[in-house]
Every structure is written in structure tokens, then in C-alpha cells.
Design an enzyme around this catalytic site. Structure first.
Site, short mmCIF file in Angstrom:
data_model
loop_
_atom_site.label_atom_id
_atom_site.label_comp_id
_atom_site.label_asym_id
_atom_site.label_seq_id
_atom_site.Cartn_x
_atom_site.Cartn_y
_atom_site.Cartn_z
N ASN A 10 0.97 -0.90 0.11
CA ASN A 10 0.16 0.23 0.39
C ASN A 10 1.11 0.74 0.02
OD1 ASN A 10 -1.59 1.87 0.48
ND2 ASN A 10 -2.44 0.65 2.67
N ARG A 92 -2.01 -2.33 -3.12
CA ARG A 92 -3.78 -0.74 -3.56
C ARG A 92 -3.68 -0.30 -4.04
NH1 ARG A 92 -4.82 3.36 1.05
NH2 ARG A 92 -6.92 3.42 0.20
N HIS A 181 -12.76 3.07 -0.20
CA HIS A 181 -12.81 2.04 0.74
C HIS A 181 -13.55 1.01 0.49
CE1 HIS A 181 -12.34 5.97 3.89
NE2 HIS A 181 -11.29 5.07 3.58
N ARG A 242 -11.81 15.42 7.16
CA ARG A 242 -12.39 16.12 5.56
C ARG A 242 -13.90 16.66 6.58
NH1 ARG A 242 -10.98 10.95 2.51
NH2 ARG A 242 -8.87 10.38 3.58
N GLU A 385 -8.39 -5.18 5.29
CA GLU A 385 -7.46 -5.19 3.56
C GLU A 385 -6.87 -5.67 3.28
OE1 GLU A 385 -8.72 -0.82 5.13
OE2 GLU A 385 -8.87 -0.15 3.32
#
Ligand code: ADP
Length: 407
Positions: A10, A92, A181, A242, A385
Site C-alpha cells: 500500500n 492497493r 474504501h 474532512r 483490507e
């Protein structure tokens, strides 16, 4: 014996997270992280299975050096990148656009397409590409697979994926809702079906991935039909830093009246908004501690976070029509009992409730927290993940008959 190990990479702009997994038994042979790549002092942490973590600081000027450092750590455990046991490397990749609906073996055309998507993922795709190119240079013979954050959401119908703006303008700039996601939403929705003892095709699930970044998705029979993030990961829920949903006119107002530039507003909405913008903290543990001490700003930040979350739960109940389960996952979703309790409080009319005692239990396993006999199951389902990327990578490499040398 066919090789059974998959290295998952990743690659972020200044970090590389990695795991080496053995797909014959799902074991994690190594977990690690290189941080602050390109800065004066970078840091590497490597934890082999059953062993002590090894850490060092030093100069890691770029991703090539980072991956070489990772390879060196793996080699110390006798599991270097040159190992014949390695079946593939799974990467990823954040943005796969509309095109990539599934994990994909990387070739030059795939690289070119990921590159073409840089305008819609300027922070992420370049770093992902660098990670892939570096890994290819180190092991050119090995299959490398891209697993896209957006892929799980490509099943969204046009009614959910399109913004209500001029179609020609939207298409000219590839503006639509892609969602992110996805690897986590795919894994957690399947794991929730398993927890209920059902096949993914037979259940409708609302997945609430609440980490520092946060997104919700509505999954009908294993297929995503709506998700809260959009063109970029800025839309939707209130997140750590955010804003999530907002009237787009706020941006024009900040430009015209506030005199801010597009870049300044970008930074404001991505890095100085959400929980941190509202109360100065983005860690839910700290916010809860402040609330316990009577801090009003922390309380309001929490209430705004929960209000938005509730609106999405309600919206996705409406989108799905029938909901079998709501699953909480990621750092906040897995660990914060107060967030889970507040998110479903008052939603008894929708069949949603949590049992106080079950909700207070901590653990690493998927578990139900709704009262016995509840119409809708509420669950905590830890996401994974890396395992999902490795599983998808291995399935693809096996299916294509690649990586089976040495049989
Ligand atoms: P990301 O992958 O998006 O960086 P994570 O899924 O790791 O994020 O979630 C990180 C967040 O999880 C932290 O910012 C913090 O708010 C929250 N978190 C982690 N542990 C706990 C805990 N024990 N209680 C409450 N919140 C927690």
C-alpha cells in the site's frame, strides 16, 4: 508445490505499508511500514510473525529505496523478494475509475490507464504507480496485481453514481461518484453475511467504515448500490479532518468573499475540517475524554458527526428497502462504543438498536451488538483490507494459472 505467498503493498505519497501473507493458511508472515519517505529521517517498522518488532530510522530518499529496505527486512527472516514461495505482489490502487471493475494483472496498458486517472486522484495514484514500477523493477518475472479502492462501487446504478449536473460537462471531465474504501466495504459486507450464517447474495447490509477517513455503503445481495464518497474521498460523512457533505456554494463564497484560492480551500476542506476543524482533535478517544470533562466544543463536534452518520443510515435504509444488518468497522467503528450507541439511538422505528452490554464488549472478532431477536442485526466487523487484497490477488493469479511454476 505452487507458491502460496502474497506480498501486499500500500504505497502512499510518503509511506509504504506492507504485509506478507501465506494464502495456504491465511497466516501473516510479516507486517510493516516505512514512513516519512523523502524526509531527512525516515522510519521503518517490521514485525515478523511470532517475533519481535524491528525498527530503524535513517534516510529513505524514495520509494525504490523504501521497497529495497522492505526486501532486506523480509530477507532477514528468510522470506526475501527473491523467494520462490512468492506467488504475486498485490498493490492497493486508490482510483480505478469506471474501467477497472475487478482486480487486474498489471501490464503496460493497465499502468497507462492508472496514469490517465491521475487528474481525478492527484494525491494517490502517482504514489501507487511508483510503488508498482519499483516492485516490477525488483521482480520483473512476478505477477503484480492492482486491487482498486473504487472497484467494489462500480456496480452502483447510474442514478446513484451521477451528479445532477450537465451531462456533457460531467462526462468531459469524468466527473461522477466513484466511491472509495471499496476493499473494506467488500470484505466487511461479506464477513457480515458470514456472521449471520447467510450467503452474501441473500443479505442487504449497510457498512459504516469509520476510520480517520469515513464512508458508508449500501450493499444489496453482495453488490454495492450506493456509497457516501464521491469523485474524491471528500464527500459524505464527517471525517477526522474532512468536511464531508456541504453546499458547494460554500466554495464560491470562500473564493469571492473570503478571498481564498482553490488550493487553500482544498486544504481547508481536506485537512482542517471535520472533527479537527470543529474541535481541534480528530482522535475519537480524545474527543470522548474531553466530552467526559464537560468540553462543549468536543460535544458539538461529536453531535455533528453523529447527526450526519444517522442521516446516512436512514438514507441507506430507504435505498435498500430491506436491511438485514448494519456493520460498524475501522478504527472508530470497531473501538468506539459511544459512537455506535449514539448512531442508532432513536432508530428503533427502523428496527435498529444496540444492547448496552454487548456493545461494551471489546474484541478482535466479528460480533453482534443488537439485542436478541432484533429485526435488523447491528454488528462490529473488523475490517482487513490487506487480507482482502491478498485474497483477490491470489484468486486471480491462481485462476490464470500464473505463479504455478514449480508444481
Ligand atoms: P485510517 O486507516 O483512516 O487512518 P483507522 O481506521 O486506523 O484510520 O482509524 C483511526 C481512528 O480510529 C483514530 O483517528 C481514532 O479516532 C479512532 N480510534 C482508534 N482507536 C480507538 C479507540 N480505542 N476508541 C475510539 N476511537 C479509536
Amino acid at each position: 508445490m505452487s507458491p502460496t505467498r502474497v506480498l501486499v503493498l500500500n504505497s502512499g505519497s510518503s509511506s509504504v505499508k506492507y504485509q506478507l501473507l501465506d494464502m495456504s493458511d491465511g497466516s501473516r508472515l510479516a507486517v510493516g511500514l516505512v514512513e516519512r519517505i523523502g524526509e531527512e529521517t525516515s522510519r521503518l517498522k517490521h514485525t515478523p510473525q511470532g517475533g519481535e518488532a524491528r525498527e530503524w530510522s535513517g534516510a529513505v530518499p524514495d520509494h525504490e529505496a523504501a521497497l529495497k529496505a522492505v526486501a532486506a527486512e523480509l530477507a532477514k527472516d528468510g522470506r526475501g523478494l527473491d523467494s520462490p514461495d512468492l506467488a504475486a505482489i498485490g498493490h492497493r490502487v486508490v482510483h480505478g475509475g469506471k474501467h477497472f471493475t475487478e482486480p487486474t494483472v498489471i501490464d503496460d496498458a493497465v499502468l497507462a490507464e492508472i496514469e490517465r486517472l491521475i487528474p481525478v486522484a492527484p494525491l494517490h495514484n502517482p504514489a501507487n504507480l511508483t510503488g508498482i514500477r519499483t516492485a516490477q523493477a525488483l521482480r520483473p518475472d512476478l505477477p503484480q496485481v492492482a486491487v482498486f479502492d473504487t472497484a467494489f462501487h462500480t456496480t452502483m446504478p447510474e442514478s446513484a453514481a451521477r451528479y445532477a449536473i450537465d451531462v456533457e460537462t460531467a462526462d468531459a471531465h469524468r466527473i461522477r461518484r466513484y466511491g472509495f474504501h471499496g476493499t473494506s466495504h467488500a470484505y466487511v459486507s461479506r464477513a457480515t453475511a458470514k456472521l449471520l450464517g447467510k450467503a452474501p447474495e441473500d443479505v442487504n447490509v449497510i457498512v459504516l467504515h469509520l476510520g480517520n477517513g469515513a464512508s458508508a455503503s449500501a450493499v444489496r445481495g453482495g453488490r454495492c448500490v450506493d456509497t457516501s464518497m464521491g469523485l474524491t474521498p471528500l464527500e459524505g460523512l464527517v471525517m477526522g479532518t474532512r468536511s464531508g457533505d456541504m453546499d458547494p456554494a460554500v466554495i464560491f463564497h470562500l473564493m469571492r468573499v473570503g478571498g481564498m484560492s482553490a488550493d487553500e480551500i482544498d486544504t481547508l476542506l481536506n485537512n482542517r475540517s471535520g472533527l479537527i476543524g470543529l474541535c481541534g482533535d480528530n482522535d475519537m478517544r480524545e474527543i470522548r475524554r474531553r466530552i467526559d470533562e464537560g468540553d462543549e466544543r468536543a460535544r458539538l463536534a461529536f453531535d455533528i458527526y453523529i447527526h450526519r452518520l444517522k442521516k446516512y443510515i436512514g438514507a441507506y435504509c430507504a435505498v435498500l428497502g430491506r436491511v438485514d444488518a448494519v456493520a460498524f468497522t475501522a478504527g472508530v467503528g470497531e473501538n468506539s462504543a459511544p459512537v455506535r450507541e449514539a448512531a442508532v439511538a432513536g432508530l428503533e422505528g427502523l428496527g435498529l438498536a444496540v444492547d448496552g452490554e454487548l456493545n461494551a464488549v471489546r474484541g478482535d472478532e466479528a460480533r453482534l451488538i443488537s439485542p436478541a431477536g432484533a429485526r435488523v442485526a447491528v454488528a462490529v466487523v473488523p475490517t482487513d483490507e490487506e487480507m482482502e487484497i491478498a485474497t483477490q490477488t491470489y484468486a486471480l493469479v491462481g485462476k490464470d494459472g500464473m505463479g504455478s511454476e514449480g508444481d
